[in-house]
Design an enzyme around this catalytic site. Structure first.
Site, PDB file in Angstrom:
ATOM      1  N   ARG A  96      37.743  -1.542 -19.171  1.00 21.49           N
ATOM      2  CA  ARG A  96      38.925  -1.123 -18.425  1.00 21.49           C
ATOM      3  C   ARG A  96      39.630  -0.044 -19.231  1.00 21.49           C
ATOM      4  NH1 ARG A  96      41.754  -1.793 -22.336  1.00 21.49           N
ATOM      5  NH2 ARG A  96      43.491  -1.276 -21.011  1.00 21.49           N
ATOM      6  N   GLY A  97      40.678   0.544 -18.614  1.00 24.62           N
ATOM      7  CA  GLY A  97      41.332   1.687 -19.250  1.00 24.62           C
ATOM      8  C   GLY A  97      40.751   2.952 -18.649  1.00 24.62           C
ATOM      9  N   ALA A  98      41.643   3.857 -18.225  1.00 26.60           N
ATOM     10  CA  ALA A  98      41.212   4.999 -17.407  1.00 26.60           C
ATOM     11  C   ALA A  98      40.082   5.836 -18.030  1.00 26.60           C
ATOM     12  CB  ALA A  98      42.434   5.856 -17.079  1.00 26.60           C
ATOM     13  N   ARG A 130      37.518   1.021  -8.677  1.00 23.63           N
ATOM     14  CA  ARG A 130      38.957   0.916  -8.953  1.00 23.63           C
ATOM     15  C   ARG A 130      39.620   2.215  -8.489  1.00 23.63           C
ATOM     16  NH1 ARG A 130      40.828  -1.610 -14.461  1.00 23.63           N
ATOM     17  NH2 ARG A 130      42.555  -2.180 -13.092  1.00 23.63           N
ATOM     18  N   GLN A 164      46.575  -7.435 -21.413  1.00 27.40           N
ATOM     19  CA  GLN A 164      45.912  -6.401 -22.235  1.00 27.40           C
ATOM     20  C   GLN A 164      46.657  -6.175 -23.549  1.00 27.40           C
ATOM     21  OE1 GLN A 164      46.550  -6.141 -18.958  1.00 27.40           O
ATOM     22  NE2 GLN A 164      45.065  -4.863 -17.894  1.00 27.40           N
ATOM     23  N   ASP A 198      47.111   6.201 -15.987  1.00 31.08           N
ATOM     24  CA  ASP A 198      45.904   6.154 -15.139  1.00 31.08           C
ATOM     25  C   ASP A 198      45.802   7.378 -14.254  1.00 31.08           C
ATOM     26  OD1 ASP A 198      46.279   3.209 -15.924  1.00 31.08           O
ATOM     27  OD2 ASP A 198      44.256   3.370 -15.087  1.00 31.08           O
ATOM     28  N   ASN A 252      50.771   4.000 -14.305  1.00 34.48           N
ATOM     29  CA  ASN A 252      50.207   3.254 -15.444  1.00 34.48           C
ATOM     30  C   ASN A 252      50.377   1.768 -15.156  1.00 34.48           C
ATOM     31  OD1 ASN A 252      48.936   3.275 -18.087  1.00 34.48           O
ATOM     32  ND2 ASN A 252      50.865   2.483 -18.888  1.00 34.48           N
ATOM     33  N   LYS A 253      49.909   0.957 -16.055  1.00 38.96           N
ATOM     34  CA  LYS A 253      49.922  -0.500 -15.884  1.00 38.96           C
ATOM     35  C   LYS A 253      51.266  -1.009 -15.379  1.00 38.96           C
ATOM     36  CE  LYS A 253      47.258  -2.729 -16.200  1.00 38.96           C
ATOM     37  NZ  LYS A 253      46.523  -3.104 -14.972  1.00 38.96           N
TER      38      LYS A 253
HETATM   39  O1  MRU Z   1      43.977  -2.300 -15.510  1.00 44.91           O
HETATM   40  P1  MRU Z   1      43.637  -1.579 -16.779  1.00 44.91           P
HETATM   41  O2  MRU Z   1      43.558  -2.456 -17.973  1.00 44.91           O
HETATM   42  O3  MRU Z   1      42.408  -0.702 -16.604  1.00 44.91           O
HETATM   43  O4  MRU Z   1      44.859  -0.605 -17.006  1.00 44.91           O
HETATM   44  C1  MRU Z   1      44.872   0.220 -18.131  1.00 44.91           C
HETATM   45  C2  MRU Z   1      46.110   0.997 -18.282  1.00 44.91           C
HETATM   46  O5  MRU Z   1      47.019   0.917 -17.494  1.00 44.91           O
HETATM   47  C3  MRU Z   1      46.142   1.962 -19.413  1.00 44.91           C
HETATM   48  O6  MRU Z   1      47.439   2.119 -19.905  1.00 44.91           O
HETATM   49  C4  MRU Z   1      45.640   3.329 -18.918  1.00 44.91           C
HETATM   50  O7  MRU Z   1      44.401   3.191 -18.269  1.00 44.91           O
HETATM   51  C5  MRU Z   1      45.510   4.301 -20.015  1.00 44.91           C
HETATM   52  S1  MRU Z   1      44.187   3.885 -21.083  1.00 44.91           S
HETATM   53  C6  MRU Z   1      44.023   5.069 -22.265  1.00 44.91           C
END
Ligand code: MRU
Length: 349
Positions: A45-47, A88, A197, A238, A248-249
């Site tokens: 996970r993470g963009a 996603r 996370q 994201d 973002n999250k």
């Molecule tokens: O749902 P996730 O864990 O994929 O969400 C991740 C985030 O919101 C991060 O802050 C974002 O992707 C940036 S990662 C460098």
């Protein structure tokens, strides 16, 4: 460096982020469909990590095709891209990576490149994205580290670290760079309900680096800010719209409002692949709704009464007016973001 995802002869090897921090285990994806499932279930996970994973997923799909020619492979290539794109919706890096592969494939198809070379070039492109991602994180770190205070508490939300990228991290890359610059930073990591996370992943990777870290429940930041314990906030993204609105999250928006109220700078660190100039404002960013079970249950145990209403949007949008600066590998951008983002894009192209 934490091996978030690694290409091997057998397939793509992922550290299983659903099992951290208690168990460091790995999952191997040997088909593109398995990569897609690994993205959906948030093993990765993470963009930025999602984008590069999809690129390797396409490379796996190309490697295992039964097609004999590039032309024969073309409809299958589309199907592979569509499957990975369906995983996603919010992280634009996913679509950025797939579009980059589509552009490459179109060029190879039109030039009559033999399939075996197409397979090699697709894999080489995925490797290039992997390397570029780490380099971008390091450059962002150098730019952003300079913005952080010489000492004191820095709040982050979710995990925008090595685990969310191919290595080093965006927001955590900025923190790592500040520490490497000799700054005495203490990280406050929001736990980040419901997937945790922050509590699980950010805490794990910062502790591995020996960076002092305290985990906060998501409702504690206001009180710590008021007490003067937090000098800056830095988060990842994201998707960043053309006007500077930041997806973002979920919970990032709360942090941004609290930071503004307490006069604390709120920084967003993201590679250029997270900037979406085709999306005018945050209103148009699709927000993923995740399964209810992530909220109703924890570690297999039910927390809420049967039948209660549940919502689980995975992201929120922070309006640009709350963002002190956007840190990218191309430089640090300031408001008005509609202008600074457009100008930076023009300079780079
Ligand atoms: O749902 P996730 O864990 O994929 O969400 C991740 C985030 O919101 C991060 O802050 C974002 O992707 C940036 S990662 C460098």
């Amino acid at each position: 460096m934490i091996p978030t995802l690694t290409w091997t002869e057998e397939g793509v090897r992922f550290i299983d982020q659903t099992r951290l921090p208690l168990e460091e285990s790995y999952v191997l994806a040997s088909t593109y469909d398995q990569v897609a499932e690994i993205i959906v279930t948030m093993v990765v996970r993470g963009a930025p990590a999602i984008g590069v994973s999809a690129a390797y997923g396409i490379a796996l799909g190309a490697k295992h095709t039964k097609a004999k020619t590039t032309g024969e492979f073309a409809p299958e290539f589309e199907k592979i891209c569509a499957r990975l794109a369906s995983t996603r919706p919010t992280a634009v890096n996913l679509f950025w990576a797939i579009d980059r592969m589509k552009a490459l494939f179109a060029k190879l198809l039109s030039s009559g490149t033999p399939l075996v070379q197409v397979q090699e070039k697709i894999l080489a492109e995925a490797h290039a994205m992997y390397e570029e991602d780490i380099a971008a994180c390091k450059t962002m770190g150098a730019f952003g580290g300079a913005l952080l205070p010489e000492e004191g508490g820095v709040l982050t939300h979710c995990n925008a670290g090595a685990l969310a990228t191919c290595g080093y991290g965006t927001a955590l890359g900025v923190i790592r760079a500040a520490v490497e610059q000799g700054k005495r930073i203490h990280v406050y990591a929001d736990e980040t309900r419901p997937f945790l996370q922050g509590a699980r992943l950010t805490a794990w990777e910062l502790m591995a680096d020996g960076i002092p870290t305290t985990v906060l429940c998501d409702n504690m930041a206001a009180s710590l800010m008021r007490a003067g314990k937090i000098k800056a906030a830095v988060v990842g993204a994201d998707r960043i719209a053309a006007n500077g609105d930041v997806a973002n999250k979920i919970g990032t928006y709360n942090v941004a409002i609290l930071a503004k109220e307490h006069g604390i700078p709120f920084y967003v660190a993201a590679p250029w692949s997270t900037i979406d100039l085709a999306t005018p404002t945050g209103e148009a960013i699709p927000i993923e709704e995740r399964p209810q079970v992530e909220v109703t249950h924890h570690a297999g145990r039910q927390l809420t009464p049967n039948g209660v209403g549940i919502c689980n949007p995975a992201f929120d949008v922070t309006p640009a007016k709350y963002v002190t600066a956007i840190i990218t590998e191309r430089g640090v951008l300031r408001a008005p973001y509609a202008d600074s983002l457009r100008e930076m894009e023009l300079v780079a192209s």
